[in-house]
Write an enzyme that holds these catalytic residues in place. Structure first.
Site, PDB file in Angstrom:
ATOM      1  N   CYS A 431       1.189  -1.290   0.165  1.00  0.00           N
ATOM      2  CA  CYS A 431       0.093   0.063  -0.343  1.00  0.00           C
ATOM      3  C   CYS A 431       1.074   0.994   0.242  1.00  0.00           C
ATOM      4  CB  CYS A 431      -0.867   0.190   0.950  1.00  0.00           C
ATOM      5  SG  CYS A 431      -2.493  -1.053   1.167  1.00  0.00           S
ATOM      6  N   GLU A 433       4.175   1.110   2.456  1.00  0.00           N
ATOM      7  CA  GLU A 433       5.323   0.950   2.794  1.00  0.00           C
ATOM      8  C   GLU A 433       6.535   1.126   2.606  1.00  0.00           C
ATOM      9  OE1 GLU A 433       2.181  -0.896   2.819  1.00  0.00           O
ATOM     10  OE2 GLU A 433       2.658  -2.749   2.831  1.00  0.00           O
TER      11      GLU A 433
END
Lengths: 787, 250
Positions: A431, A433
């Protein structure tokens, strides 16, 4: 797009996800021979991987230019019984559930029941995990305090760097041999373990080369039988490519793409790395091939575009393997989170955007596929043109590419102790990270329900959903004389649950290291070869374990409501508030209205709630950051939810911010849906009070009406808005450019809105594929319109 | 120093250059039929004054200051609108001074109907005037806005000749301001003001009528034909060849 691509794209869109038992069957065949018991764990895993690559069905779709599928056909999705052995009930649910379903045939069911399940049951890592964690962990897990990523998915979460573009697998094999030759059995007590691991890597490298040569032979056969001369030539060319890569370093643009794709299939066949694995900085990696091939004339802009489009379709053909139980709730999507990074900076810190960046952005816009996800890294050094081009695509309402702040990403990594060079070569994946591509194992260990911990604090250690005492006795809140006492109690509960989570993580890390090493992945990530250690056992240069906080907006607004009404205004008491939470505000509309409308809320650039938010952030940070994991790295935090904010909301009763029982929590670092009332600048100001640099990623979604972005001027002002957020160290921002009205219509008439893609959290999804609660949550998000 | 405002809007992207914060001051000498900010007027029927609040200069400045990073990034700043900001001349001047000392770019969105002395007092402190011209015919102006237009035209002339930055704003109301006669009269008037180069056209939208209905105000306009893109384009094409920089909206 041309006819070929259109056909392949349509085929990909039309393919229905089905469960393929091929992998499960082959793997079980291998293990049933009993040979695995005589081998070390890494060698057994490598041998089983080789068995898979030797026997996996080959698939060449009509007209395609890049070959290889995870299953026997597009969207035929394997299971990983050694990780999670599905029950018959799991299969029934997968087959029949309304959203994110997988078709399960009768034959599949029978095979699972008669062969797969009997063999793996009790041996799967999932079974081992639930047996080894303690009862406090189980209680907290069942209460929805946290989720656990590694109970159905492997600790993947890494991204490739540029290493495959300069080396073939024969080169890797040489490196492995060299490392093996350097083992010192006299001084290194781990020498034997390392030899086994290196031996395993060597077998895994052979396996991938074998797989490619099987394709080469198949393509040659197809070429011979092909009546169409143009296609025949293509097939011959493809056969030649598969003979060269991955054994040798790629020599052309086409070879580079096929090479990566073989590597990708290797990673996702070895284990279900949920997946995130992707080529990373694709515009940088491919640029030398692109420039060289254009110059020599073997490539034109058109063929480059076509090859990239073919590459895109390959990603879209691979849905994330089926998830069940809590994992399905926290990550309820077909998306496998391959996030292609564009832009950013070079190793020396200059803007890395190049002509290929813009060509790839064209491909993203034209393909409009769910997978792969895409993002643009924006540094202060990036040209405006890069951001503007990304915004032109975003404004079409597709939720891609998302936007990341390179300068924050680099600082985040440097704070964690990475070198500046490794940081600049990295980016974001999954997402949002942050990671050092090709050099880090950065594992998300689970979502953490901050708001649930507050609920338990307000109930002195009891979970009101079950009446079970799962927390510590942090004091009866009715007796708290100040807000500080409440915060102290919250800190105690938080510490208690974080300890449980981390203890569980340590156990789980060891189980993976021991039972399911990943020798193939280890070839790809530095410094597994030179240290002789597995990716799952600390072989990576950096090893980070994340706990992802969820519901920051909800907990902030809940705490702000208690502080404001109970301790400052004194117009409510704690028992009065708790009584109303218990009854879900039944008959207390006025009180709920006060909580909703007459209470300071996060997301409005108001220091009252925002200071509470930073207090929560600091407590969470302090509880997690810097604690050692078992792989020589540390635990860190980040703030993102995937779909867990919906699941976490479903396990919490009414909350003091006026939220009713079961409703979703706030998402990422976004404000509670509808609580932000002062426009996007206020949201960004509030969100920037989080110290993004001390996280490994935060997620902020904003919703704009298409009208605002229609004009060049509107787009330019949005660019300024983003630049300002990034100047304040914001990590990520993404937009839904669609009206609530359109979304409501899509909810009513899904058949008419099949292609409507929205931003969910750190990924996009088809709106009609989302659960109703998630659809409602997105509709409720504040829409920034025209002033 | 205190004054009355009825709203502060952030991320205002149509009220001057860049990203801005718009402060809406209460009170207006005009009563335009198409007004889309009726709560800016002096009346308080139907809850028109519900959002009006007395605030100090420092309170307003504190709020404005919060978005400084966005102004810096985008070349934006603060816009004082209303109502008519010059309906509270002392308060407006104090706000402009406070912005001036903080280096914030300022815009005043005005209907032009205020004593010329008041313009004199704020002229130096104002980075840009958004100046409305509605109707050139005095009777029509009186009919649709409630006041004559001589002062409006005089002040505009004065400001431009004084060297102030002025962006003209023309609300395009079908059959009222958007007529051949009115637009050519505006053009003739502008011929004497060669330094004025920027024109914004504000096409009529239903928004104002809906809002007035919400406040229970009568709709004097009745049903108007809606403006098509082509209608607006016609007006744009009237001014552009004459060397004006024409924007639609803001």
């Amino acid at each position: 797009m041309n006819d070929r691509i259109k056909k392949l794209r349509d085929q990909s869109l039309a393919a229905r996800p089905v469960i393929s038992m091929e992998r499960a069957k082959l793997l079980t065949d291998f293990y049933q021979t009993g040979q695995a018991e005589r081998l070390s764990a890494p060698v057994a895993r490598a041998m089983s991987f080789k068995y898979l690559m030797e026997h996996k069905e080959l698939c060449v779709n009509n007209g395609e230019l890049i070959v290889g599928e995870r299953g026997p056909a597009p969207k035929a999705t394997p299971t990983y019984p050694e990780i999670c052995t599905h029950t018959m009930k799991d299969f029934d649910i997968l087959n029949s559930r309304e959203k994110v379903a997988f078709a399960v045939s009768e034959e599949t069911r029978n095979l699972q029941r008669d062969v797969i399940a009997p063999f793996w049951s009790g041996r799967s890592i999932r079974d081992r995990i639930f047996k080894k964690v303690d009862s406090a962990w189980i209680d907290a897990y069942e209460a929805g305090i946290f989720t656990e990523f590694m109970e159905q998915r492997a600790p993947g979460h890494t991204v490739l760097d540029d290493k495959i573009y300069g080396k073939g697998f024969l080169d890797f094999t040489k490196e492995i041999e060299k490392s093996k030759a350097g083992l010192d059995f006299y001084k290194d007590p781990e020498a034997l373990a390392k030899r086994e691991e290196l031996e395993a890597m060597s077998i895994a490298a052979d396996a991938l080369m074998l797989y490619a040569s099987r394709y080469a032979e198949k393509l040659e056969r197809l070429a011979k039988a092909e009546p169409n001369t143009a296609r025949k030539k293509e097939l011959e060319k493809m056969a030649g490519i598969c003979h060269r890569v991955p054994a040798h370093a790629p020599g052309s643009f086409w070879e580079a793409l096929q090479y990566y794709w073989f590597v990708h299939l290797g990673v996702i066949t070895e284990l279900n790395t949920w997946d995130s694995f992707n080529p990373g900085r694709l515009d940088r990696h491919l640029l030398p091939f692109y420039s060289r091939d254009l110059e020599s004339g073997v490539l034109t802009g058109e063929t480059a575009r076509e090859l990239l489009q073919s590459f895109w379709i390959k990603f879209n053909n691979q849905p994330a393997p089926p998830k069940v139980g809590v994992t399905a709730q926290e990550s309820n999507t077909y998306t496998d989170f391959c996030l292609i990074n564009l832009g950013g900076v070079t190793e020396s810190g200059d803007s890395a955007a190049n002509e290929l960046t813009f060509l790839i952005l064209d491909v993203i816009e034209e393909m409009r596929l769910l997978q792969p996800s895409s993002m643009v890294q924006v540094s202060k050094k990036s040209p405006d043109r890069l951001l503007d081009r990304a915004l032109e695509i975003i404004r079409t309402g597709y939720g891609q590419p998302s936007l990341f702040n390179t300068d924050s990403i680099v600082q985040e990594m440097v704070r964690q102790g990475k070198t500046v060079k490794d940081a600049r070569n990295g980016g974001a994946s999954g997402c949002v990270e942050t990671g050092a591509f090709g050099k880090e194992s950065y594992i998300l260990t689970g979502y953490f329900n901050l708001t649930k911990v507050l609920e338990i604090t307000l109930n002195n250690g009891l979970d009101p959903a079950t009446g079970k005492e799962i927390g510590v006795r942090s004091g009866d809140p009715a007796g708290f004389a100040s807000f500080d006492e409440l915060m102290e109690a919250f800190q105690k509960q938080l510490g208690h649950f974080i300890d449980i989570k981390i203890k569980g993580n340590i156990v789980i890390e060891r189980l993976w290291a021991e039972h399911l090493p990943a020798p193939f992945m280890s070839i790809l990530i530095d410094d597994c070869i030179s240290t002789g250690r597995d990716y799952n056992n600390g072989g990576a240069r950096y090893n980070t374990s994340y706990v992802q906080g969820v519901g920051l907006g909800s907990i902030t607004d809940s705490l702000a409501a208690v502080k404001y009404h109970v301790f400052d205004k004194k117009n409510m008491t704690i028992p009065q508030l708790l009584d109303n939470l218990k009854t879900n505000f039944e008959g207390a509309d006025d009180l709920r209205k006060t909580l909703l409308d007459k209470t300071p809320k996060y997301g409005n650039d108001d220091s009252y709630p925002d200071e509470i938010m930073t207090q929560v952030f600091e407590l969470f940070f302090k509880a997690v950051d810097g604690r050692p994991n078992t792989k020589g790295g540390h635990f860190r935090i980040n703030l993102l939810p995937t779909t867990s904010h919906v699941y976490f909301g479903s396990v919490i009763g009414a909350t003091p911010d006026g939220r009713k029982r079961g409703e979703p929590l706030s998402e990422g670092v976004s404000p509670v849906q509808g609580a932000d009332r002062h426009g996007p600048t206020a949201v960004l100001k509030s969100a920037s009070k989080i110290d993004h640099i001390r996280t490994g990623g935060t997620l902020l979604n904003q919703k704009f009406t298409p009208h605002v972005l229609e004009t060049k001027d509107g787009l330019e002002k949005l660019r300024h808005l983003i630049r300002a957020y990034f100047t304040m160290d914001g990590h990520h921002i993404q937009f839904n450019v669609v009206t609530a009205d359109t979304l409501r219509k899509a909810q009513k008439n899904p058949e008419k809105y099949r292609d409507l893609i929205v931003r969910v959290a750190g990924y996009s999804d088809y709106f009609v594929d989302l659960g109703e609660d998630l659809q409602n949550e997105i509709i409720k998000r504040t829409e920034h319109g025209l002033n | 120093m205190t004054g009355t405002i009825f709203d502060i809007k952030k991320y205002a992207i149509h009220d001057g250059p860049g990203i801005r914060t718009t402060v809406f001051l209460k009170g207006c000498p005009m009563d335009c039929w198409w007004c889309h900010n009726p709560e800016g007027g002096d009346g308080d029927a139907g809850g028109l004054s519900e959002k009006a609040r007395t605030v100090s200069v420092s309170e307003v400045i504190q709020e404005i200051d919060k978005d400084r990073i966005f102004y810096d990034q985008s070349g934006g700043g603060v816009t004082f609108s209303g109502g008519e900001p010059l309906a509270q001349p002392e308060f407006l001047k104090a706000l402009l001074e406070a912005c001036h000392y903080r280096g914030l770019h300022t815009t005043v969105d005005t209907c032009g109907y205020a004593p010329t002395e008041d313009f004199e007092r704020i002229c130096e402190l104002t980075g840009l005037f958004l100046y409305d011209i509605k109707l050139m015919d005095n009777d029509q102006h009186k009919k649709y806005t409630g006041v004559p237009n001589d002062l409006v035209l005089k002040n505009l002339r004065w400001l431009v000749n004084r060297g102030a930055q002025v962006q003209l704003r023309i609300p395009l109301i079908p059959d009222i301001t958007d007529t051949e006669d009115n637009l050519s009269a505006i053009y003739s008037f502008l011929e004497d003001l060669p330094d004025l180069r920027g024109i914004s056209l504000l096409p009529y939208n239903q928004f104002g009528a809906d809002k007035r209905a919400r406040f229970g105000l009568g709709d004097r306009l009745g049903k108007l034909p809606s403006l098509t893109k082509a209608d607006v384009e016609t007006v744009v094409n009237r001014f552009t060849p004459l060397g004006y920089e024409v924007k639609v909206g803001g």
